[in-house]
Design a protein around this motif. Structure first.
Motif, PDB file in Angstrom:
ATOM      1  N   THR A 232      49.804  43.697  37.602  1.00  0.00           N
ATOM      2  CA  THR A 232      50.337  42.975  36.546  1.00  0.00           C
ATOM      3  C   THR A 232      51.795  42.831  36.806  1.00  0.00           C
ATOM      4  OG1 THR A 232      49.019  44.266  35.149  1.00  0.00           O
ATOM      5  CG2 THR A 232      50.857  42.817  34.189  1.00  0.00           C
ATOM      6  N   LEU A 251      47.116  36.637  30.927  1.00  0.00           N
ATOM      7  CA  LEU A 251      47.027  38.045  31.398  1.00  0.00           C
ATOM      8  C   LEU A 251      45.925  38.547  30.693  1.00  0.00           C
ATOM      9  CD1 LEU A 251      50.620  39.678  31.762  1.00  0.00           C
ATOM     10  CD2 LEU A 251      48.918  39.035  33.516  1.00  0.00           C
ATOM     11  N   ALA A 255      46.455  44.128  30.325  1.00  0.00           N
ATOM     12  CA  ALA A 255      47.706  44.304  31.133  1.00  0.00           C
ATOM     13  C   ALA A 255      48.805  43.951  30.390  1.00  0.00           C
ATOM     14  CB  ALA A 255      47.300  43.374  32.277  1.00  0.00           C
ATOM     15  N   SER A 256      48.843  43.817  28.972  1.00  0.00           N
ATOM     16  CA  SER A 256      49.566  43.372  28.515  1.00  0.00           C
ATOM     17  C   SER A 256      50.887  44.208  27.863  1.00  0.00           C
ATOM     18  CB  SER A 256      49.066  42.519  27.065  1.00  0.00           C
ATOM     19  OG  SER A 256      48.685  43.221  26.109  1.00  0.00           O
ATOM     20  N   VAL A 272      54.293  33.942  29.408  1.00  0.00           N
ATOM     21  CA  VAL A 272      53.081  34.316  29.834  1.00  0.00           C
ATOM     22  C   VAL A 272      52.083  34.603  28.512  1.00  0.00           C
ATOM     23  CG1 VAL A 272      51.714  36.491  30.694  1.00  0.00           C
ATOM     24  CG2 VAL A 272      53.662  35.598  31.772  1.00  0.00           C
ATOM     25  N   SER A 274      48.548  36.340  26.520  1.00  0.00           N
ATOM     26  CA  SER A 274      47.444  37.049  26.543  1.00  0.00           C
ATOM     27  C   SER A 274      46.828  36.938  25.012  1.00  0.00           C
ATOM     28  CB  SER A 274      48.159  38.710  26.741  1.00  0.00           C
ATOM     29  OG  SER A 274      46.984  39.405  26.614  1.00  0.00           O
TER      30      SER A 274
END
Length: 395
Positions: A232, A251, A255-256, A272, A274
């Protein structure tokens, strides 16, 4: 080192019927959890579940019945999972297995539990294989399937960037394949034209820099990175170093965590995207939410020496709430058959830490309790949810 936790609880209005495998006025619930080994941090989930059931007991139980919760350490080792699960089924004669963690560990006992017709409920793994009522009618997942999450990201792309040029980087294993399968399924016939580049990396690869360079040269303006752990950080930092600025950068929820973003530089992770179906217990916007307040109250009273900000405790609290609701629904009849009947007929069940509007629904042919998510965008400091609730709607 083995950790064995056994608690007797005033139960949930049920008798331990013959097919419950107890023969006495008690309900036995089994679980394997990594209290030792490489994934021992997740042991907090089992400890919170133990404490929650302790709270049920302290409140007088339901119907004056008793529950015996037996959670055993498997060290996140499949052979150990087999050993402990056989002990729970054949010696302890548990009614069901609840919330055991891990894909490989649960896979090691998947066929065994179905052959024995022992419910394997709310598995803590996002693998799609746990929702297969035709081949494995005694198994049900306990979190959003990776495939469902991938489908939801694709639906957002179709709606917000219908002419997108998409690049996909995924881990070369079942985890990565499930996400990509769902993503392509939701894109449908447009997948072939919209996806302009796709590559994978091995979970043992030292870096993913060459893959990122290849994907950038494709001219893609949407990046879907199905990555875990250190990859990540490598992906976020690598994209920034390449000067690549995709319009949408996804993502997976797994993986956040901020802990994965920080090594890449939080500024590089800005925008990004998620997803989540849970309230962030640390987000000020939920400070006065009753579900969140109840969780912190529970932690203060029943786990006073533990950190309530640890999200694994919140996960355990939520899962135990789901188990309790299921057992309540069984009423005076609690056999393995009745447990599965109730587990496959949940209707818009609300849980305290689910985001508003998100509920749990299952059916005889729909073994996915969690199919709804809201997208979230990183603002440089924290995640902010946006848009409407998205539903995979795929049994």
């Amino acid at each position: 080192m083995k950790k064995t936790t056994t608690i007797l609880l005033a139960a949930l209005g049920i008798f331990g019927a013959a097919n419950a495998g107890d023969g006495q006025d008690a309900l036995k619930i089994g679980q394997t959890m990594p209290y030792s080994g490489p994934a021992s941090g997740f042991g907090a989930i089992g400890r919170a579940e133990e404490a929650y059931l302790g709270m049920i007991n302290a409140q007088g139980g339901i119907g004056g019945r008793k529950v015996k919760f037996i959670t055993l350490d498997d060290g996140y080792s499949p052979p150990r999972t087999v050993e402990q699960t056989r002990k729970l089924v054949e010696q302890e004669e548990v009614l069901l297995m609840f919330g055991s963690l891990g894909t490989a560990t649960n896979n090691a006992v998947h066929r065994y539990l179905n052959a024995k017709k022992v419910p394997q409920l709310f598995v803590l793994s996002g693998a799609t294989k746990w929702a297969d009522p035709q081949k494995f009618p005694w198994t049900m997942p306990g979190m959003v399937a990776y495939e469902s999450e991938g489908a939801i990201y694709a639906k957002h792309v179709l709606k917000s960037r219908p002419n997108a040029k998409i690049a996909i980087l995924s881990q070369n294993d079942d985890f990565g394949r499930d996400y990509v399968t769902g993503f392509k399924r939701a894109l449908g016939e447009r997948a072939g034209s919209m996806i302009v580049a796709e590559t994978t990396y091995e979970p043992t690869s030292p870096t993913i820099s060459s893959q990122l360079s290849t994907l950038k040269t494709s001219g893609a303006d949407v990046l879907f990175g199905v990555v875990l752990g250190k990859y990540t950080s490598q992906m976020i930092k690598g994209v920034a170093e390449l000067g690549w600025k995709p319009e949408l950068f996804f993502l997976p929820t797994s993986a956040s965590s901020i802990s994965f973003l920080e090594p890449a530089g939080l500024e590089n992770a800005t925008d990004v995207i998620s997803s989540s179906n849970l309230k962030d217990i640390l987000d000020p916007q939920w400070a006065e939410d009753q579900g969140v307040k109840d969780y912190f109250g529970f932690m203060k009273q029943y786990m006073p020496n533990d950190d309530p900000k640890n999200g694994n405790f919140a996960s355990g609290y939520q899962a135990a709430h789901l188990l309790t609701a299921l057992l309540r629904a069984c009423g005076s009849e609690c056999t393995r058959d009745s447990v599965m009947k109730q587990a496959t007929s949940l209707k818009q069940l609300k849980l305290p830490l689910l985001l508003p509007g998100i509920t749990v629904t299952t059916g005889p042919d729909d073994y996915l309790p969690f199919q709804q998510l809201r997208l979230q965008r990183f603002n440089g400091k924290s995640w902010e949810t946006f848009g409407e609730i998205l539903d995979d709607g795929q049994p």
